[in-house]
Design a protein around this motif. Sequence first.
Motif, PDB file in Angstrom:
ATOM      1  N   PHE C  26      18.166 -36.289 -31.207  1.00 14.75           N
ATOM      2  CA  PHE C  26      16.835 -36.857 -31.439  1.00 14.75           C
ATOM      3  C   PHE C  26      16.753 -38.283 -30.904  1.00 14.75           C
ATOM      4  O   PHE C  26      15.776 -38.665 -30.240  1.00 14.75           O
ATOM      5  CB  PHE C  26      16.502 -36.834 -32.940  1.00 14.75           C
ATOM      6  CG  PHE C  26      15.237 -37.563 -33.265  1.00 14.75           C
ATOM      7  CD1 PHE C  26      14.000 -37.025 -32.934  1.00 14.75           C
ATOM      8  CD2 PHE C  26      15.272 -38.814 -33.868  1.00 14.75           C
ATOM      9  CE1 PHE C  26      12.819 -37.714 -33.215  1.00 14.75           C
ATOM     10  CE2 PHE C  26      14.100 -39.513 -34.153  1.00 14.75           C
ATOM     11  CZ  PHE C  26      12.876 -38.956 -33.816  1.00 14.75           C
ATOM     12  N   ALA C  27      17.784 -39.074 -31.159  1.00 10.02           N
ATOM     13  CA  ALA C  27      17.790 -40.465 -30.693  1.00 10.02           C
ATOM     14  C   ALA C  27      17.813 -40.522 -29.163  1.00 10.02           C
ATOM     15  O   ALA C  27      17.136 -41.357 -28.545  1.00 10.02           O
ATOM     16  CB  ALA C  27      18.994 -41.202 -31.283  1.00 10.02           C
ATOM     17  N   GLU C  28      18.592 -39.629 -28.556  1.00 13.33           N
ATOM     18  CA  GLU C  28      18.636 -39.590 -27.087  1.00 13.33           C
ATOM     19  C   GLU C  28      17.270 -39.255 -26.504  1.00 13.33           C
ATOM     20  O   GLU C  28      16.860 -39.813 -25.483  1.00 13.33           O
ATOM     21  CB  GLU C  28      19.671 -38.556 -26.628  1.00 13.33           C
ATOM     22  CG  GLU C  28      21.102 -39.008 -26.877  1.00 13.33           C
ATOM     23  CD  GLU C  28      22.110 -37.866 -26.809  1.00 13.33           C
ATOM     24  OE1 GLU C  28      21.779 -36.809 -26.209  1.00 13.33           O
ATOM     25  OE2 GLU C  28      23.211 -38.020 -27.359  1.00 13.33           O
ATOM     26  N   LYS C  29      16.560 -38.361 -27.177  1.00 13.62           N
ATOM     27  CA  LYS C  29      15.227 -37.987 -26.697  1.00 13.62           C
ATOM     28  C   LYS C  29      14.257 -39.159 -26.835  1.00 13.62           C
ATOM     29  O   LYS C  29      13.468 -39.432 -25.921  1.00 13.62           O
ATOM     30  CB  LYS C  29      14.728 -36.769 -27.481  1.00 13.62           C
ATOM     31  CG  LYS C  29      13.465 -36.152 -26.877  1.00 13.62           C
ATOM     32  CD  LYS C  29      13.110 -34.836 -27.506  1.00 13.62           C
ATOM     33  CE  LYS C  29      11.783 -34.277 -26.977  1.00 13.62           C
ATOM     34  NZ  LYS C  29      10.940 -35.153 -26.185  1.00 13.62           N
ATOM     35  N   LEU C  30      14.352 -39.867 -27.962  1.00 14.40           N
ATOM     36  CA  LEU C  30      13.525 -41.073 -28.151  1.00 14.40           C
ATOM     37  C   LEU C  30      13.694 -42.024 -26.978  1.00 14.40           C
ATOM     38  O   LEU C  30      12.720 -42.531 -26.401  1.00 14.40           O
ATOM     39  CB  LEU C  30      13.944 -41.822 -29.415  1.00 14.40           C
ATOM     40  CG  LEU C  30      13.347 -41.493 -30.779  1.00 14.40           C
ATOM     41  CD1 LEU C  30      13.852 -42.501 -31.787  1.00 14.40           C
ATOM     42  CD2 LEU C  30      11.822 -41.487 -30.729  1.00 14.40           C
ATOM     43  N   VAL C  31      14.948 -42.277 -26.628  1.00 15.81           N
ATOM     44  CA  VAL C  31      15.255 -43.235 -25.575  1.00 15.81           C
ATOM     45  C   VAL C  31      14.869 -42.670 -24.206  1.00 15.81           C
ATOM     46  O   VAL C  31      14.249 -43.367 -23.381  1.00 15.81           O
ATOM     47  CB  VAL C  31      16.754 -43.611 -25.610  1.00 15.81           C
ATOM     48  CG1 VAL C  31      17.121 -44.483 -24.410  1.00 15.81           C
ATOM     49  CG2 VAL C  31      17.085 -44.344 -26.918  1.00 15.81           C
ATOM     50  N   SER C  32      15.202 -41.405 -23.975  1.00 20.12           N
ATOM     51  CA  SER C  32      14.919 -40.800 -22.672  1.00 20.12           C
ATOM     52  C   SER C  32      13.423 -40.710 -22.401  1.00 20.12           C
ATOM     53  O   SER C  32      12.971 -40.894 -21.265  1.00 20.12           O
ATOM     54  CB  SER C  32      15.529 -39.394 -22.598  1.00 20.12           C
ATOM     55  OG  SER C  32      16.934 -39.475 -22.685  1.00 20.12           O
ATOM     56  N   ASP C  33      12.652 -40.410 -23.445  1.00 21.86           N
ATOM     57  CA  ASP C  33      11.196 -40.332 -23.275  1.00 21.86           C
ATOM     58  C   ASP C  33      10.597 -41.695 -22.966  1.00 21.86           C
ATOM     59  O   ASP C  33       9.511 -41.797 -22.405  1.00 21.86           O
ATOM     60  CB  ASP C  33      10.538 -39.768 -24.544  1.00 21.86           C
ATOM     61  CG  ASP C  33      10.787 -38.276 -24.699  1.00 21.86           C
ATOM     62  OD1 ASP C  33      11.322 -37.657 -23.761  1.00 21.86           O
ATOM     63  OD2 ASP C  33      10.454 -37.725 -25.762  1.00 21.86           O
TER      64      ASP C  33
END
Lengths: 178, 178, 178
Positions: C26-33
């Motif tokens: 979830f955190a990776e998606k936050l950052v990647s988005d």
Amino acid sequence: MSAVTSTTLAPSTLVLGGARSGKSAFAEKLVSDASRKRLYLATAQSHDGEMSERISHHRNRRGAGWETVEEPIDLAGILQAKARADRPILVDCLTLWVTNLMVADRNIDAEIARLCDCIGSLAGPVVFVSNEVGLGIVPDNAMARAFRDHAGRLHQNIAAIAADVYFVAAGLPLKMKG
Amino acid sequence: MSAVTSTTLAPSTLVLGGARSGKSAFAEKLVSDASRKRLYLATAQSHDGEMSERISHHRNRRGAGWETVEEPIDLAGILQAKARADRPILVDCLTLWVTNLMVADRNIDAEIARLCDCIGSLAGPVVFVSNEVGLGIVPDNAMARAFRDHAGRLHQNIAAIAADVYFVAAGLPLKMKG
Amino acid sequence: MSAVTSTTLAPSTLVLGGARSGKSAFAEKLVSDASRKRLYLATAQSHDGEMSERISHHRNRRGAGWETVEEPIDLAGILQAKARADRPILVDCLTLWVTNLMVADRNIDAEIARLCDCIGSLAGPVVFVSNEVGLGIVPDNAMARAFRDHAGRLHQNIAAIAADVYFVAAGLPLKMKG
């Protein structure tokens, strides 16, 4: 006296909670409110007195109106065989299923994939109950660590598919999805 | 300098949270914001240095404006004796009370029932703090399993009665009921 | 191919969750988005095969577009050195950092204070991932109890500063703050 299927029960639901959180009672209420016909799919096996007592406690609480079937391993198979539009199925619980798979030395990831693959095409609604076990200290022994890893991955996979997801604490449901 | 009782403190509140979640500080703020007079009901007993240190840490944080009373066992009795409309009571914490009951070999279900029966008729507001302990791996020893079963049932019972229920994580309250 | 920084990533974010809760994904998606440029700050050290496997699993999931830096101890120093407005930093994870500090016999409270003091003035956004470990039974050994005390205090301190706080269970984020 025909069974009434409510429109409020989603095609698939995950109810997560801790030990003694009231998750089973909440899930039973979800199913009971939705239909007069319902199937209880127990993954538990009576290994010892403590477990027998819990099973008996759950059975007494559910009361009449429930058919019961026990299946410790082949969840995908039994769900496909038993699912019907007018009879929701309550699966209690997934963490015990993971334990059973580990004891039987099955390929856990493959079994999780089989279960998840069947959920979208079942002929009737299903509610899964499972224990959240990943919020304590890292366990000392490798088996317990493997267990909570499997359980956590299973929950993520089911939650991604399920229409509704609840987290239950102190008997109170918190809707996470749906 | 009369005590001011806010209208925002419910007749009964449950604040659940993990270890070091900030649940006590949140509960203290709830009570302090509601009233200048307040009673701290400690269930803790100073068995060892670790516990003494925690009690002292809590006492320093609360600061002035609090009366303190200690009662490890008879919560129902002391609540009925001490409840007053102009002085909310903070009970910290229920899980330690369960431990005390187990050590004293009391009938836990009966004591939980006694506590729950008195909550609705107390003369003033009460806030219960308790540890959620059921979200880790199943403990190895039977005593710990019994403890988390008792704690879980207690939380369900109190949450069913309480007007407000909060779950606190990282110092942040999540309102589950109320 | 310039980096695009979304307006949706807060200056500082805390993502809390249990083991295998999907918090890192979830955190990776936050950052990647939010950005095409991103820095992964790993606090993990490859002590054993189990940890190496997890690190490799995480690295494969993140895929391209991430720079990686490892820092087991001096989080404040590396964050100040590396923070840039056009490149969010993902710190995974804080609980491992606490473990590293304990192993290195550092003053944990002082290190937590140093970290918290720097967060408000970083040149770019940072997302912290951490394990909630305080919701199980009290651990038997004093080291584990000290660990969860440190972790809990750290989470409270970071959550008080962070603009956004999420609790992740079964891969589903629950926004606690922001």
